[in-house]
Every structure is written in C-alpha cells, then in structure tokens.
Write a protein that holds these residues in place. Structure first.
Motif, PDB file in Angstrom:
ATOM      1  N   VAL A  78      46.849  39.580  46.307  1.00 49.02           N
ATOM      2  CA  VAL A  78      46.400  40.370  44.943  1.00 49.02           C
ATOM      3  C   VAL A  78      46.468  39.628  43.840  1.00 49.02           C
ATOM      4  O   VAL A  78      45.668  39.568  42.958  1.00 49.02           O
ATOM      5  N   PHE A  79      47.748  38.949  43.700  1.00 46.45           N
ATOM      6  CA  PHE A  79      47.764  37.954  42.614  1.00 46.45           C
ATOM      7  C   PHE A  79      46.543  36.882  42.671  1.00 46.45           C
ATOM      8  O   PHE A  79      46.210  36.120  41.829  1.00 46.45           O
ATOM      9  N   GLY A  80      46.472  36.516  43.913  1.00 44.10           N
ATOM     10  CA  GLY A  80      45.330  35.296  44.011  1.00 44.10           C
ATOM     11  C   GLY A  80      44.129  35.932  43.459  1.00 44.10           C
ATOM     12  O   GLY A  80      43.281  35.193  42.955  1.00 44.10           O
ATOM     13  N   PHE A  81      43.668  36.954  43.915  1.00 42.40           N
ATOM     14  CA  PHE A  81      42.579  37.636  43.355  1.00 42.40           C
ATOM     15  C   PHE A  81      42.368  37.880  42.085  1.00 42.40           C
ATOM     16  O   PHE A  81      41.344  37.565  41.259  1.00 42.40           O
ATOM     17  N   VAL A  82      43.542  38.217  41.348  1.00 42.47           N
ATOM     18  CA  VAL A  82      43.305  38.315  40.026  1.00 42.47           C
ATOM     19  C   VAL A  82      43.116  36.816  39.143  1.00 42.47           C
ATOM     20  O   VAL A  82      42.402  36.880  38.226  1.00 42.47           O
ATOM     21  N   ARG A  83      43.886  35.778  39.789  1.00 40.30           N
ATOM     22  CA  ARG A  83      43.452  34.465  39.223  1.00 40.30           C
ATOM     23  C   ARG A  83      42.239  34.017  39.282  1.00 40.30           C
ATOM     24  O   ARG A  83      41.429  33.715  38.379  1.00 40.30           O
ATOM     25  N   THR A  84      41.531  34.537  40.671  1.00 37.72           N
ATOM     26  CA  THR A  84      40.295  33.958  40.694  1.00 37.72           C
ATOM     27  C   THR A  84      39.185  34.787  40.058  1.00 37.72           C
ATOM     28  O   THR A  84      38.300  34.299  39.612  1.00 37.72           O
ATOM     29  N   ALA A  85      39.592  36.025  39.727  1.00 37.96           N
ATOM     30  CA  ALA A  85      38.602  36.897  39.073  1.00 37.96           C
ATOM     31  C   ALA A  85      38.531  36.601  37.631  1.00 37.96           C
ATOM     32  O   ALA A  85      37.741  36.501  36.832  1.00 37.96           O
ATOM     33  N   LEU A  86      39.760  36.252  37.106  1.00 39.12           N
ATOM     34  CA  LEU A  86      39.710  35.646  35.940  1.00 39.12           C
ATOM     35  C   LEU A  86      39.006  34.185  35.535  1.00 39.12           C
ATOM     36  O   LEU A  86      38.816  33.998  34.537  1.00 39.12           O
ATOM     37  N   GLY A  87      38.715  33.587  36.535  1.00 41.35           N
ATOM     38  CA  GLY A  87      38.124  32.134  36.403  1.00 41.35           C
ATOM     39  C   GLY A  87      39.143  31.005  36.258  1.00 41.35           C
ATOM     40  O   GLY A  87      38.690  30.100  35.968  1.00 41.35           O
ATOM     41  N   ILE A 225      31.424  30.479  28.554  1.00 47.03           N
ATOM     42  CA  ILE A 225      31.551  31.706  27.456  1.00 47.03           C
ATOM     43  C   ILE A 225      32.224  32.990  27.900  1.00 47.03           C
ATOM     44  O   ILE A 225      32.931  33.558  27.046  1.00 47.03           O
ATOM     45  N   SER A 226      32.045  33.208  29.182  1.00 50.56           N
ATOM     46  CA  SER A 226      32.893  34.640  29.597  1.00 50.56           C
ATOM     47  C   SER A 226      34.184  34.301  29.795  1.00 50.56           C
ATOM     48  O   SER A 226      34.978  35.467  29.738  1.00 50.56           O
ATOM     49  N   LEU A 227      34.690  33.006  30.115  1.00 45.87           N
ATOM     50  CA  LEU A 227      36.291  33.058  30.519  1.00 45.87           C
ATOM     51  C   LEU A 227      37.178  33.730  29.269  1.00 45.87           C
ATOM     52  O   LEU A 227      37.939  34.301  29.479  1.00 45.87           O
ATOM     53  N   PRO A 228      36.787  33.325  27.881  1.00 45.32           N
ATOM     54  CA  PRO A 228      37.483  33.751  26.704  1.00 45.32           C
ATOM     55  C   PRO A 228      37.506  35.202  26.832  1.00 45.32           C
ATOM     56  O   PRO A 228      38.525  35.966  26.534  1.00 45.32           O
ATOM     57  N   PHE A 229      36.494  35.939  27.150  1.00 48.83           N
ATOM     58  CA  PHE A 229      36.252  37.182  26.914  1.00 48.83           C
ATOM     59  C   PHE A 229      36.968  37.984  28.034  1.00 48.83           C
ATOM     60  O   PHE A 229      37.783  39.106  27.829  1.00 48.83           O
ATOM     61  N   VAL A 231      39.728  36.667  29.539  1.00 51.95           N
ATOM     62  CA  VAL A 231      41.183  36.707  29.205  1.00 51.95           C
ATOM     63  C   VAL A 231      41.574  37.613  28.335  1.00 51.95           C
ATOM     64  O   VAL A 231      42.402  38.186  28.143  1.00 51.95           O
ATOM     65  N   LEU A 232      40.737  37.797  27.266  1.00 52.28           N
ATOM     66  CA  LEU A 232      40.990  38.473  26.255  1.00 52.28           C
ATOM     67  C   LEU A 232      41.147  40.085  26.588  1.00 52.28           C
ATOM     68  O   LEU A 232      41.932  40.758  26.133  1.00 52.28           O
ATOM     69  N   LEU A 233      40.162  40.452  27.520  1.00 55.11           N
ATOM     70  CA  LEU A 233      40.235  41.871  28.009  1.00 55.11           C
ATOM     71  C   LEU A 233      41.303  42.011  28.897  1.00 55.11           C
ATOM     72  O   LEU A 233      42.060  43.205  28.733  1.00 55.11           O
ATOM     73  N   PHE A 234      42.013  40.920  29.538  1.00 57.46           N
ATOM     74  CA  PHE A 234      42.869  41.158  30.365  1.00 57.46           C
ATOM     75  C   PHE A 234      44.364  41.519  29.721  1.00 57.46           C
ATOM     76  O   PHE A 234      45.052  41.998  30.154  1.00 57.46           O
ATOM     77  N   VAL A 235      44.173  40.521  28.488  1.00 58.63           N
ATOM     78  CA  VAL A 235      45.560  40.777  27.728  1.00 58.63           C
ATOM     79  C   VAL A 235      45.412  41.973  26.988  1.00 58.63           C
ATOM     80  O   VAL A 235      46.448  42.592  26.725  1.00 58.63           O
ATOM     81  N   LEU A 236      44.375  42.535  26.486  1.00 57.78           N
ATOM     82  CA  LEU A 236      44.280  43.659  25.776  1.00 57.78           C
ATOM     83  C   LEU A 236      44.853  45.010  26.566  1.00 57.78           C
ATOM     84  O   LEU A 236      45.417  45.988  25.889  1.00 57.78           O
TER      85      LEU A 236
END
Length: 253
Positions: A78-87, A225-229, A231-236
């Motif tokens: 699951v941790f690997g999926f999270v990192r891959t989903a974030l790009g 362009i989508s990577l910062p968004f 990461v921002l969503l994941f942090v929020l």
C-alpha cells in the motif's frame, strides 16, 4: 665503478641465501592447530549444539517469516501504491517506507507476538517443554492471525493444490497451507486498497490534462503541473495519517 664492484652486492645476496637454505630446511613450517572443533563429550553439549543450529536456522528464515506471515506485505505494498499515485519516484525513499512498515508490523502483530511468547517461548526457556512442542505452540497464534485475514476461496484453493481434505476446524489446517493462502489474500487486499488510493489522483491528472489541452499547452507534460496539486491535496487531507489508520483498522476490523 668497475664491473666487479657492480656485481658484488648481487653475489653477496646469493651467498647469504645459499647459507640460509639448510637452516630453513632444518626448521619445518609449523601450522596452527584448531582444537575448538571436537566431538561432544556429554549429551548436554550435543543438545547445546542442536539448539545453536536451530537458532541459526530460525534467524535465516526470519526475513521470510516477517514478510509472508505478518502484516508487512499489505502495509509495504500500500505504501508503494501511495508513492506511485503521487507521481513521486524516490520520495519517500525505500528505506523510510520499509522502516515504517516494519514498525507498523510490530505494532499490529504485538498481541500475537505476546501470545507466542507466553505460550511457547517462556515455557521453553524455563525447561517446561521441548523444542518440538514449543514450535507447535508458537505457530498456533500466528496461524490464527493469518486465518482471520485469509479468504475462504484462497484457503480452499491451497487445500485442493496440496490434496488435503476439508478441515473440520482451524486447528486442522496445516501451517504450510495457511501461509500461501494468506499471502494471496494479502495481495488482493493490498491491491484493492491501492486502487482506491489511486482514484482521486487519477481524477486530478485527467482534469489537468483536459485544461492543458484546451489551453493549447501540448508541449508541457501534464504530470509536471498535476504533481504539485496532488502533493498539496495529500498534505491537506493528512494523507499519511489516513493511510496508516486505514491499514491498522483493516487488520483489527
């Protein structure tokens, strides 16, 4: 310098070697002897040797036991999926993810490990039971944990593969049958959780790609362009807390 003076050091060296040869032959080379390898003189020494071999065998198989018989597989996938989903390629690094997965595994498996310690390890150290009985007692709590997370279809498949009859109860299922069924179930559960984690990030990628195509920005990669968004969503939403909480509850629920 004459020719004789140039050859004199070479001749003196040769004479010394000739004179020292008989002395070297008269003193044979003595090899060190190793006397720590010897047969056991008492039954207690033989028992200690067998215990040491058993301990080395357990230490050799310990990584496989941790990976295949605990919650580690689901957590690290699951941790690997999270990192891959974030790009993200290398953030967090593998060492951080594996270390966090190990500590979460210890936390999730703590009740099971405590039961193994009380019913098998401590009686064996006190001399109340032998090694065979300690192994049999220790595998029971671990098998019960795996059976709670194993699907019936996977367990039935492994029973058919091994040619074993349908068990009357959980105690009749062999440990070697439970392990592969448990791993298959864990892979399915981990991939299901990974797919659900992927969905919101895929939506962000699609929205960004559509906006960039409508603006005519064809040369810019959408992931840039989508990577910062993402990461921002994941942090929020405090993503790591939600992921870890979901993983822990998936084992206790």
């Amino acid at each position: 310098m004459t020719r004789w003076q140039a050859l004199r050091p070479v001749l003196l060296t040769a004479v010394l070697l000739v004179l020292a040869a008989p002395v070297a032959q008269a003193q044979p080379l003595s090899l060190p002897t190793f006397d720590f390898v010897r047969p056991a003189e008492t039954p207690q020494e033989g028992l200690q040797t067998m215990q040491l071999l058993l301990l080395l065998t357990v230490l050799t198989l310990a990584p496989s036991i941790v990976i295949l018989c605990t919650s580690f597989t689901r957590i690290v996938i699951v941790f690997g999926f999270v990192r891959t989903a974030l790009g993200l390629q290398q953030s967090p690094p593998n060492q951080v993810l594996i270390g966090l997965a190990l500590f979460l595994t210890a936390a999730v498996m703590m009740p099971t490990f405590s039961e193994v310690n009380s019913v098998a390890v401590q009686p064996y150290l006190a001399g109340e039971i032998d090694q065979v009985e300690a192994i049999e007692r220790g595998t029971v709590p671990l098998k019960e944990f795996m059976l709670r997370q194993t699907r019936e279809a996977d367990l039935r498949l492994m029973l058919e593969v091994s040619g074993q009859p349908a068990p009357e109860g959980p105690e009749d299922v062999g440990f070697l049958t439970v392990v592969p069924a448990f791993v298959i179930s864990e892979l399915k559960t981990a991939f299901t959780m990974g797919f659900l984690i992927y969905l919101p990030f895929i939506i962000i990628d699609l929205i960004v790609a559509s906006l960039m195509m409508s603006l005519g920005m064809m040369m810019v990669p959408p992931t840039l362009i989508s990577l910062p968004f993402k990461v921002l969503l994941f942090v929020l939403v405090d993503g790591w807390h939600l992921v870890v909480e979901s993983l822990v509850r998936s084992f206790t629920g």
